[in-house]
Design an enzyme around this catalytic site. Structure first.
Site, mmCIF file in Angstrom:
data_model
loop_
_atom_site.group_PDB
_atom_site.id
_atom_site.type_symbol
_atom_site.label_atom_id
_atom_site.label_comp_id
_atom_site.label_asym_id
_atom_site.label_seq_id
_atom_site.Cartn_x
_atom_site.Cartn_y
_atom_site.Cartn_z
ATOM 1 N N SER A 59 50.230 44.446 55.105
ATOM 2 C CA SER A 59 51.332 43.491 54.949
ATOM 3 C C SER A 59 51.673 43.344 53.465
ATOM 4 C CB SER A 59 50.961 42.118 55.531
ATOM 5 O OG SER A 59 49.886 41.544 54.807
ATOM 6 N N ILE A 61 52.808 43.288 49.687
ATOM 7 C CA ILE A 61 52.943 44.315 48.658
ATOM 8 C C ILE A 61 52.313 45.623 49.119
ATOM 9 C CG2 ILE A 61 52.153 44.987 46.351
ATOM 10 C CD1 ILE A 61 52.564 42.123 45.447
ATOM 11 N N SER A 189 47.435 39.313 38.748
ATOM 12 C CA SER A 189 48.419 38.247 38.964
ATOM 13 C C SER A 189 48.780 37.620 37.627
ATOM 14 C CB SER A 189 47.836 37.181 39.901
ATOM 15 O OG SER A 189 48.652 36.026 39.924
ATOM 16 N N TYR A 202 41.216 31.377 42.763
ATOM 17 C CA TYR A 202 42.020 32.603 42.743
ATOM 18 C C TYR A 202 42.224 33.073 41.310
ATOM 19 C CZ TYR A 202 46.099 35.650 43.513
ATOM 20 O OH TYR A 202 46.986 36.710 43.547
ATOM 21 N N LYS A 206 40.962 36.603 39.449
ATOM 22 C CA LYS A 206 41.884 37.526 38.785
ATOM 23 C C LYS A 206 41.556 37.660 37.298
ATOM 24 C CE LYS A 206 44.349 38.564 42.396
ATOM 25 N NZ LYS A 206 44.361 39.930 42.958
ATOM 26 N N SER A 238 55.961 37.665 50.048
ATOM 27 C CA SER A 238 54.931 38.339 50.838
ATOM 28 C C SER A 238 54.239 37.299 51.701
ATOM 29 C CB SER A 238 53.911 39.036 49.928
ATOM 30 O OG SER A 238 53.075 38.095 49.291
#
Length: 336
Positions: A59, A61, A189, A202, A206, A238
């Protein structure tokens, strides 16, 4: 005579900066990547026939990467946990390209199951004989306040986004060093460069990826034909919000919100493929005002802190009001 030369030079410099300012206002990527998109190699030429392994390909990207790579003529290995979704993506790729069934291998993969990664990598290499490009795209985001978030969520984010990616990379990298060529491209990101509220775990995962691959790149100087590249997208259309972790491991996102204000996935992926084709080591892909954040954090961190705190407060307010967190940068919170 001298005055005329100086005046002409001043006009030229002023015009030069004015053109760059206008370009920046409407830009959706860093200048290096935009120059590559205008004057560099085209993905259709550079990626044709290459074997590309895409994780998180079911799904968002990852799926769009599969579609565009198929149209470029790349041979694909598609990985994610959901085999039925991977089969759907494969069918779409075959319908939209000149590839044959044997040109796309569906290889289910769980990034959390690190004991399986050696076997999966051997299967990928055995099928096509080699891997030219690994795109580390698998992972999940987060939408929760730190004070309300379980430590288990932070552990899950690091296990999946960071250690899962590192594990696959370590399996593929020896194969590439043996061949002396290849590309490892990792989707990071904007919050891998600068933190953002509601994404403490998150962002940490990253940041860890940024540190790992920046360090790895310096270790690979004896292998100039191996590209280590990181991609730093801003908000993109997305399913990343729908699939995000919340304050508890198994608690779903209440409402993903409207995603229309975000960058189209097709444009983001096109820029990624341009970057891969032209050996860009770090790609900043974002619409304004996010692109401004990249440059502000790079060159004016004090100003960046001021802007981030101001907009971060609005982001949290919108989140508490039940709106999409990213929409805080574009719309006013609705009042009941």
């Amino acid at each position: 005579m001298d005055c005329c030369i100086v005046s002409a030079l001043c006009c030229f410099v002023s015009l030069y900066f004015l053109i760059h300012l206008l370009c920046f206002i409407f830009a959706d990527a860093d200048f290096t990547l935009l120059w590559a998109s205008l004057l560099g190699h085209r993905p259709e030429n550079k990626l044709k026939g290459l074997v590309v392994w895409v994780t998180g390909a079911s799904s968002g990207i990852g799926e769009e990467l599969a579609h565009q790579l198929a149209r470029c003529g790349s041979r694909l290995i598609l990985s994610a946990r959901r085999q039925d979704e991977l089969n759907r993506v494969k069918r779409c790729c075959l319908e939209g390209s000149g590839l044959q069934d044997e040109d796309i291998r569906v290889l289910p993969l769980d990034l959390l199951d690190r004991t399986s990664h050696e076997e999966k990598t051997k299967a990928a290499i055995q099928y096509f004989g080699h891997i030219d490009v690994l795109i580390n795209n698998g992972g999940r985001s987060q939408r929760s306040l730190c004070l309300e978030t379980s430590v288990d969520v932070y552990q899950a984010l690091m296990e999946l986004n960071f250690l899962g990616t590192v594990s696959i990379t370590k399996q593929v990298l020896p194969h590439m060093t043996q061949r002396g060529t290849g590309s490892i491209v990792t989707v990071s990101s904007v919050v891998g460069l600068a933190g953002a509220p509601l994404a403490t775990g998150y962002s940490a995962s990253k940041h860890a990826l940024q540190g790992f691959f920046n360090s790895l790149r310096t270790e690979m100087t004896d292998f100039p034909n191996i590209l280590i590249s990181t991609v730093c997208p801003g908000p993109v259309q997305s399913q990343i919000v729908q699939n995000a972790f919340t304050e508890e491991l198994n608690k779903p996102v209440a409402a993903a919100g409207n995603q229309e204000h975000k960058m189209p996935t097709t444009r983001c992926v096109r820029l990624m493929l341009v970057g891969i084709s032209n050996g860009v080591k770090e790609m900043w892909i974002a619409q304004q005002p996010f692109l401004l954040f990249y440059y502000a954090w790079q060159y004016a961190p004090t100003f960046a802190w001021f802007i981030t705190n101001m907009l971060g407060r609005k982001r949290v307010q919108n989140f508490k009001a039940g709106l999409d967190a990213d929409s805080a940068y574009f719309t006013k919170p609705k009042t009941s």
